[in-house]
Write a protein that holds these residues in place. Sequence first.
Motif, PDB file in Angstrom:
ATOM      1  N   TYR A   1      -2.009  -1.669  -4.436  1.00 47.78           N
ATOM      2  CA  TYR A   1      -0.636  -1.632  -4.301  1.00 47.78           C
ATOM      3  C   TYR A   1       0.261  -0.548  -4.468  1.00 47.78           C
ATOM      4  O   TYR A   1       1.102  -0.073  -3.939  1.00 47.78           O
ATOM      5  CB  TYR A   1      -0.143  -2.981  -5.043  1.00 47.78           C
ATOM      6  CG  TYR A   1       1.469  -3.805  -4.576  1.00 47.78           C
ATOM      7  CD1 TYR A   1       1.434  -4.497  -3.610  1.00 47.78           C
ATOM      8  CD2 TYR A   1       2.524  -3.004  -5.336  1.00 47.78           C
ATOM      9  CE1 TYR A   1       2.908  -4.829  -2.993  1.00 47.78           C
ATOM     10  CE2 TYR A   1       3.723  -3.322  -4.810  1.00 47.78           C
ATOM     11  CZ  TYR A   1       3.838  -4.165  -3.822  1.00 47.78           C
ATOM     12  OH  TYR A   1       5.192  -4.662  -3.532  1.00 47.78           O
ATOM     13  N   ASN A   2      -0.134   0.040  -5.570  1.00 47.18           N
ATOM     14  CA  ASN A   2       0.292   1.242  -6.153  1.00 47.18           C
ATOM     15  C   ASN A   2       0.226   2.142  -5.078  1.00 47.18           C
ATOM     16  O   ASN A   2       1.371   3.004  -4.746  1.00 47.18           O
ATOM     17  CB  ASN A   2      -0.224   1.793  -7.328  1.00 47.18           C
ATOM     18  CG  ASN A   2       0.772   2.860  -8.100  1.00 47.18           C
ATOM     19  OD1 ASN A   2       1.650   2.741  -8.351  1.00 47.18           O
ATOM     20  ND2 ASN A   2      -0.111   3.925  -8.158  1.00 47.18           N
ATOM     21  N   LYS A   3      -0.912   2.489  -4.370  1.00 44.95           N
ATOM     22  CA  LYS A   3      -1.038   3.386  -3.429  1.00 44.95           C
ATOM     23  C   LYS A   3      -0.072   3.183  -2.041  1.00 44.95           C
ATOM     24  O   LYS A   3       0.703   4.108  -1.625  1.00 44.95           O
ATOM     25  CB  LYS A   3      -2.300   3.354  -2.964  1.00 44.95           C
ATOM     26  CG  LYS A   3      -2.520   4.350  -1.720  1.00 44.95           C
ATOM     27  CD  LYS A   3      -2.337   5.937  -2.066  1.00 44.95           C
ATOM     28  CE  LYS A   3      -2.796   6.877  -0.873  1.00 44.95           C
ATOM     29  NZ  LYS A   3      -2.557   8.437  -0.976  1.00 44.95           N
ATOM     30  N   ILE A   4      -0.339   2.153  -1.672  1.00 44.24           N
ATOM     31  CA  ILE A   4       0.383   1.825  -0.490  1.00 44.24           C
ATOM     32  C   ILE A   4       1.850   1.618  -0.611  1.00 44.24           C
ATOM     33  O   ILE A   4       2.921   2.052   0.233  1.00 44.24           O
ATOM     34  CB  ILE A   4      -0.041   0.254   0.309  1.00 44.24           C
ATOM     35  CG1 ILE A   4      -1.491   0.469   0.641  1.00 44.24           C
ATOM     36  CG2 ILE A   4       0.909  -0.296   1.572  1.00 44.24           C
ATOM     37  CD1 ILE A   4      -2.236  -0.689   1.009  1.00 44.24           C
ATOM     38  N   SER A   5       2.516   1.202  -1.520  1.00 44.02           N
ATOM     39  CA  SER A   5       3.906   0.945  -1.831  1.00 44.02           C
ATOM     40  C   SER A   5       4.441   2.548  -2.151  1.00 44.02           C
ATOM     41  O   SER A   5       5.721   2.424  -1.979  1.00 44.02           O
ATOM     42  CB  SER A   5       4.274   0.078  -3.003  1.00 44.02           C
ATOM     43  OG  SER A   5       3.786   0.446  -4.251  1.00 44.02           O
TER      44      SER A   5
ATOM     45  N   VAL B   1      -5.779 -11.746  -6.601  1.00 37.65           N
ATOM     46  CA  VAL B   1      -7.012 -11.567  -5.465  1.00 37.65           C
ATOM     47  C   VAL B   1      -8.194 -11.445  -6.325  1.00 37.65           C
ATOM     48  O   VAL B   1      -9.236 -11.167  -5.964  1.00 37.65           O
ATOM     49  CB  VAL B   1      -6.730 -10.248  -4.880  1.00 37.65           C
ATOM     50  CG1 VAL B   1      -5.399 -10.263  -4.002  1.00 37.65           C
ATOM     51  CG2 VAL B   1      -6.540  -9.215  -5.761  1.00 37.65           C
ATOM     52  N   ARG B   2      -8.188 -11.922  -7.579  1.00 40.05           N
ATOM     53  CA  ARG B   2      -9.533 -12.380  -8.600  1.00 40.05           C
ATOM     54  C   ARG B   2     -10.190 -11.076  -8.881  1.00 40.05           C
ATOM     55  O   ARG B   2     -11.459 -11.007  -8.999  1.00 40.05           O
ATOM     56  CB  ARG B   2     -10.431 -13.323  -7.958  1.00 40.05           C
ATOM     57  CG  ARG B   2      -9.662 -14.707  -7.851  1.00 40.05           C
ATOM     58  CD  ARG B   2     -10.892 -15.880  -7.574  1.00 40.05           C
ATOM     59  NE  ARG B   2     -11.367 -15.976  -6.454  1.00 40.05           N
ATOM     60  CZ  ARG B   2     -10.699 -16.641  -5.491  1.00 40.05           C
ATOM     61  NH1 ARG B   2      -9.571 -17.256  -5.688  1.00 40.05           N
ATOM     62  NH2 ARG B   2     -11.387 -16.500  -4.209  1.00 40.05           N
ATOM     63  N   SER B   3      -9.516  -9.783  -8.854  1.00 43.90           N
ATOM     64  CA  SER B   3      -9.942  -8.590  -9.297  1.00 43.90           C
ATOM     65  C   SER B   3      -8.888  -7.492  -9.363  1.00 43.90           C
ATOM     66  O   SER B   3      -7.731  -7.914  -9.039  1.00 43.90           O
ATOM     67  CB  SER B   3     -10.965  -7.952  -8.394  1.00 43.90           C
ATOM     68  OG  SER B   3     -10.420  -7.258  -7.482  1.00 43.90           O
ATOM     69  N   TYR B   4      -9.034  -6.556 -10.376  1.00 46.46           N
ATOM     70  CA  TYR B   4      -8.062  -5.468 -10.667  1.00 46.46           C
ATOM     71  C   TYR B   4      -7.843  -4.695  -9.471  1.00 46.46           C
ATOM     72  O   TYR B   4      -6.724  -3.937  -9.626  1.00 46.46           O
ATOM     73  CB  TYR B   4      -8.768  -4.575 -11.884  1.00 46.46           C
ATOM     74  CG  TYR B   4      -9.930  -3.709 -11.273  1.00 46.46           C
ATOM     75  CD1 TYR B   4      -9.483  -2.495 -10.810  1.00 46.46           C
ATOM     76  CD2 TYR B   4     -11.292  -4.085 -11.427  1.00 46.46           C
ATOM     77  CE1 TYR B   4     -10.554  -1.682 -10.282  1.00 46.46           C
ATOM     78  CE2 TYR B   4     -12.216  -3.260 -11.012  1.00 46.46           C
ATOM     79  CZ  TYR B   4     -12.059  -1.821 -10.546  1.00 46.46           C
ATOM     80  OH  TYR B   4     -12.946  -1.347 -10.129  1.00 46.46           O
TER      81      TYR B   4
ATOM     82  N   ALA C   1     -10.719  -4.643  -0.338  1.00 46.99           N
ATOM     83  CA  ALA C   1     -10.285  -5.015   0.691  1.00 46.99           C
ATOM     84  C   ALA C   1      -9.269  -6.163   0.605  1.00 46.99           C
ATOM     85  O   ALA C   1      -8.169  -6.076   1.356  1.00 46.99           O
ATOM     86  CB  ALA C   1     -11.594  -5.560   1.522  1.00 46.99           C
ATOM     87  N   GLN C   2      -9.498  -7.164  -0.514  1.00 47.32           N
ATOM     88  CA  GLN C   2      -8.682  -7.964  -0.793  1.00 47.32           C
ATOM     89  C   GLN C   2      -7.214  -7.460  -1.291  1.00 47.32           C
ATOM     90  O   GLN C   2      -6.244  -7.841  -0.850  1.00 47.32           O
ATOM     91  CB  GLN C   2      -9.133  -9.050  -1.721  1.00 47.32           C
ATOM     92  CG  GLN C   2     -10.528  -9.710  -0.933  1.00 47.32           C
ATOM     93  CD  GLN C   2     -10.962 -10.827  -2.059  1.00 47.32           C
ATOM     94  OE1 GLN C   2     -10.249 -11.583  -2.548  1.00 47.32           O
ATOM     95  NE2 GLN C   2     -12.299 -10.814  -2.039  1.00 47.32           N
ATOM     96  N   GLY C   3      -7.415  -6.426  -2.262  1.00 46.99           N
ATOM     97  CA  GLY C   3      -6.191  -5.629  -2.700  1.00 46.99           C
ATOM     98  C   GLY C   3      -5.224  -5.325  -1.756  1.00 46.99           C
ATOM     99  O   GLY C   3      -4.181  -5.406  -1.561  1.00 46.99           O
ATOM    100  N   VAL C   4      -5.860  -4.440  -0.527  1.00 51.54           N
ATOM    101  CA  VAL C   4      -5.340  -3.754   0.696  1.00 51.54           C
ATOM    102  C   VAL C   4      -4.693  -4.918   1.386  1.00 51.54           C
ATOM    103  O   VAL C   4      -3.445  -4.589   1.877  1.00 51.54           O
ATOM    104  CB  VAL C   4      -6.243  -3.006   1.172  1.00 51.54           C
ATOM    105  CG1 VAL C   4      -5.756  -2.357   2.346  1.00 51.54           C
ATOM    106  CG2 VAL C   4      -6.367  -1.771   0.418  1.00 51.54           C
ATOM    107  N   ALA C   5      -5.294  -6.123   1.590  1.00 51.77           N
ATOM    108  CA  ALA C   5      -4.869  -7.017   2.513  1.00 51.77           C
ATOM    109  C   ALA C   5      -3.835  -7.795   1.782  1.00 51.77           C
ATOM    110  O   ALA C   5      -2.735  -7.874   2.632  1.00 51.77           O
ATOM    111  CB  ALA C   5      -6.100  -8.033   2.568  1.00 51.77           C
ATOM    112  N   PHE C   6      -3.771  -7.985   0.458  1.00 52.49           N
ATOM    113  CA  PHE C   6      -2.665  -8.555  -0.123  1.00 52.49           C
ATOM    114  C   PHE C   6      -1.443  -7.582  -0.008  1.00 52.49           C
ATOM    115  O   PHE C   6      -0.185  -8.061   0.216  1.00 52.49           O
ATOM    116  CB  PHE C   6      -3.107  -8.802  -1.561  1.00 52.49           C
ATOM    117  CG  PHE C   6      -1.882  -9.746  -2.490  1.00 52.49           C
ATOM    118  CD1 PHE C   6      -2.121 -11.211  -2.593  1.00 52.49           C
ATOM    119  CD2 PHE C   6      -1.053  -9.039  -2.884  1.00 52.49           C
ATOM    120  CE1 PHE C   6      -1.172 -11.710  -3.262  1.00 52.49           C
ATOM    121  CE2 PHE C   6      -0.298  -9.675  -3.894  1.00 52.49           C
ATOM    122  CZ  PHE C   6      -0.183 -11.022  -3.875  1.00 52.49           C
ATOM    123  N   ALA C   7      -1.675  -6.385  -0.277  1.00 47.78           N
ATOM    124  CA  ALA C   7      -0.491  -5.360  -0.487  1.00 47.78           C
ATOM    125  C   ALA C   7       0.018  -5.411   1.227  1.00 47.78           C
ATOM    126  O   ALA C   7       1.246  -5.256   1.186  1.00 47.78           O
ATOM    127  CB  ALA C   7      -1.019  -4.018  -0.936  1.00 47.78           C
TER     128      ALA C   7
END
Length: 424
Positions: free
Chosen positions: A67-71, A58-61, A91-97
């Motif tokens: 992912y750690n939070k949602i999973s 997602v081109r950022s950390y 937003a992109q991290g959450v979307a990916f997760a």
Amino acid sequence: MNTLLEKDKTYIPSLEAVKQAAERISKVVLKTPLAESFTYSKRFEANVMLKREDLQQVRSYKIRGAYNKISSLPQEQLKKGVICASAGNHAQGVAFACNKLKVKGVIYMPGTTPKQKVEQTQMFGGEWIDVVLKGDTYDDSFKSAMKQMEEQGLVFIHPFDDEKVIEGQATIALEILEQADEPIDYIFAPLGGGGLLAGVSSIFKELSPNTKIIGIEPQGAPSMKTSLREGKVVELENIERFVDGASVQKVGARNFAICKKNLDEMITVPEGKICQTILDLYNQDAMVVEPAGAMAISALDLYSEKIKGKNVVCIVSGSNNDIIRMAEIKERALLYSGLKHYFVVVFPQRAGALKEFVAKVLGPNDDITHFEYSKKHNRSNGPAVVGIELKDPNDFKPLVDRMKKKNFYGEYLNDNPNLFQFLI
């Protein structure tokens, strides 16, 4: 409320919790390179290494914490869905997760978010997410997201002030320490809400206590620096939004407490300097980074003497940069370096005035890049807004002197924010 704040102030991510986060995200998150920068190592006579979080999927950390939070959420909460607010990368991290875990998500983003980040968020989330553009800042989006969260019973995924998010971001520190061949003397990391630095600094203080930890904010949004100076979390009334990935009005309570304890120094860098770094990275190293991603490297000039001969790590936090912003980035870089100047120039309403200005006022290497000439008056002298690009900042004073000597000088606009905002 007071009990919650006291809890926030005492939280420190444990090494065991960060190791668990690293295991949890290992099949989804890339172990990004810790690469030597030949350009900056030579420039600063140091061993400068870049932690390339811009190379994540997602081109950022931000994928780490999200992912750690949602999973880690229990199934009964996941069934209700999740919600977040973000200026783009979270937003992109959450979307990916959400897509990977098949969890429905609602993502609030400011209406000012670059189009590229909105489209990427939609692409990563697919059918599992809904994007809502609301407000002008992250804080506006946050308030709207909180309202829907309460109304629908969704789980809020905070971009920075959350224990699981902090622990996810802290996994970067584990990787750096594993990848580095020698002890690290300095680590430079960007700061917006503080989740990255809270996590990374905690691991370094435990596993590499001699490493100097330097936090960097944009000059126009010094939320953490102001809070540290005041000794409490301060909400800034107005901020410069250009560095959208690191411009927040208020840092997280947990992150403030951790950074207050762990950081060796908290500094700010001008937006123009950040823009120059973006251009340098593109031209010299073929790297495309966003403003927040360039902040750590931008701070090296301020430590040029201290880091000589040292092992230095800069976290390149993201590369979600919209190509349509490049014109503004170049403009800000030129302004910062003293190569771009705007004037009100008084031109007599007679033939040959402009020719005289070009021939006798401009230097041999000066270029006119902006010209707006008005004749809507009956006076003998007419003003024009003129933008001039120099090859050398030392050419500025001679230029002004010639303008005044030839009676062309009207007003210098770079130092007039009320007028300058209409040009940039």
